[in-house]
Design an enzyme around this catalytic site. Structure first.
Site, PDB file in Angstrom:
ATOM      1  N   SER A 168       0.793  -1.204   0.039  1.00 31.56           N
ATOM      2  CA  SER A 168       0.033  -0.011   0.133  1.00 31.56           C
ATOM      3  C   SER A 168       0.741   1.319  -0.153  1.00 31.56           C
ATOM      4  CB  SER A 168      -0.910   0.125   1.260  1.00 31.56           C
ATOM      5  OG  SER A 168      -1.582   1.266   1.173  1.00 31.56           O
ATOM      6  N   TYR A 178      -1.154  -0.240  10.668  1.00 28.33           N
ATOM      7  CA  TYR A 178      -1.242  -0.793   9.175  1.00 28.33           C
ATOM      8  C   TYR A 178       0.073  -0.459   8.357  1.00 28.33           C
ATOM      9  CZ  TYR A 178      -3.714  -1.803   5.007  1.00 28.33           C
ATOM     10  OH  TYR A 178      -4.198  -2.134   3.491  1.00 28.33           O
TER      11      TYR A 178
END
Length: 280
Positions: A168, A178
């Site tokens: 990501s 994350y």
């Protein structure tokens, strides 16, 4: 440019047919089996369709057996490829081991691994209980590491194969656990690309930003519709094009490429002020 509006989107969503030639796979030599984790929704499902259209037989890994069977039947009918269903929760070490074993099977080699499964958490680090954080770490980091290790062992031995790890843009930003997990995935992939490309194995990190899938709905976060939101099918097309070219990192979208470049020059403290955007 507002670089704070990044939210990763590695999984989930409904694939829409874009009119590819479904019968082509039946007329071409098979390029080998591809194993896709989280292959029944979002980016993973788009990968499954694109790879099947290229003639890959598939192994779909996900938790929902009924949805897997439905997707498998659709892929078999549309592309004439073999589709194997492997039910596994990648946060469970015993179930993860079954996927590792499948990747190591010399009688049924996997030519391409797509590590796509994952999820995000809406709340901040201390607002989540530690077991929830651990489960996310298990899926985003431990599963990716172990499956990459299992796949590389057989691929290096036969000197062919490839791995796409869905990371990501968040991995370039200070956005909590994350983002930290995705930074690991990107760095692991970039290193593995340099290490194993000389022996015929390609490894690439795919680093999308906002993508139009179910990912944010599962986080209970409102999904947007502006220019920052990527089309999942185009994203996968761009990723496969970069993979075919042997690139170690793929960042779909010119605006996200610009954001990644900008993060090299903007202090982390300034970037951190935008970390809550995308969680509302």
């Amino acid at each position: 440019m507002d670089i704070g509006i990044i939210m990763p989107d590695p999984v989930a969503g409904d694939w829409q047919d874009t009119g590819m030639l479904h019968g082509m796979a039946e007329r071409l030599p098979t390029p080998g089996t591809a194993l896709v984790t989280g292959g029944t929704a979002g980016i993973g499902l788009a990968f499954a369709h694109r790879l099947a259209a290229r003639g890959h037989d598939l192994v779909l890994v996900a938790r929902d057996a009924a949805r897997q069977e439905s997707v498998a039947a659709e892929l078999r009918a549309a592309y004439g490829v073999d589709v194997e269903v492997l039910v596994a929760d990648l946060a469970d070490r015993e179930q993860l081991a079954r996927v590792e074993q499948r990747l190591r099977d010399p009688e049924r080699p996997v030519e391409l691994l797509v590590n796509n499964a994952g999820f995000g958490l809406k709340k901040r680090f201390l607002d989540n209980d530690v077991d929830t954080e651990q489960a996310m770490l298990d899926v985003l980091v431990t599963a990716v590491m172990r499956l990459t290790h299992a796949a590389l062992g057989t691929m290096v031995e036969r000197r062919s194969g490839g791995i796409i790890n869905v990371s990501s843009v968040a991995g370039y930003l200070p956005r909590g656990s994350y983002a930290a997990a995705k930074a690991y995935v990107t760095n692991l992939s970039q290193w593995a690309s340099a290490e194993y490309k000389p022996v015929g194995v390609r490894v690439m990190a795919l680093c999308p930003g906002f993508t139009k899938t179910e990912f944010h709905e599962r986080m209970k976060v409102k999904r947007g519709s502006g220019f920052m939101w990527l089309d999942v099918d185009r994203l996968v097309d761009d990723a496969l094009r970069d993979f075919d070219k042997g690139r170690p990192i793929s960042v779909p979208g010119r605006h996200y490429k610009a954001i990644v470049t900008a993060t090299r020059f903007i202090p982390a403290r300034a970037l951190q002020t935008y970390q809550s955007i995308g969680r509302r």
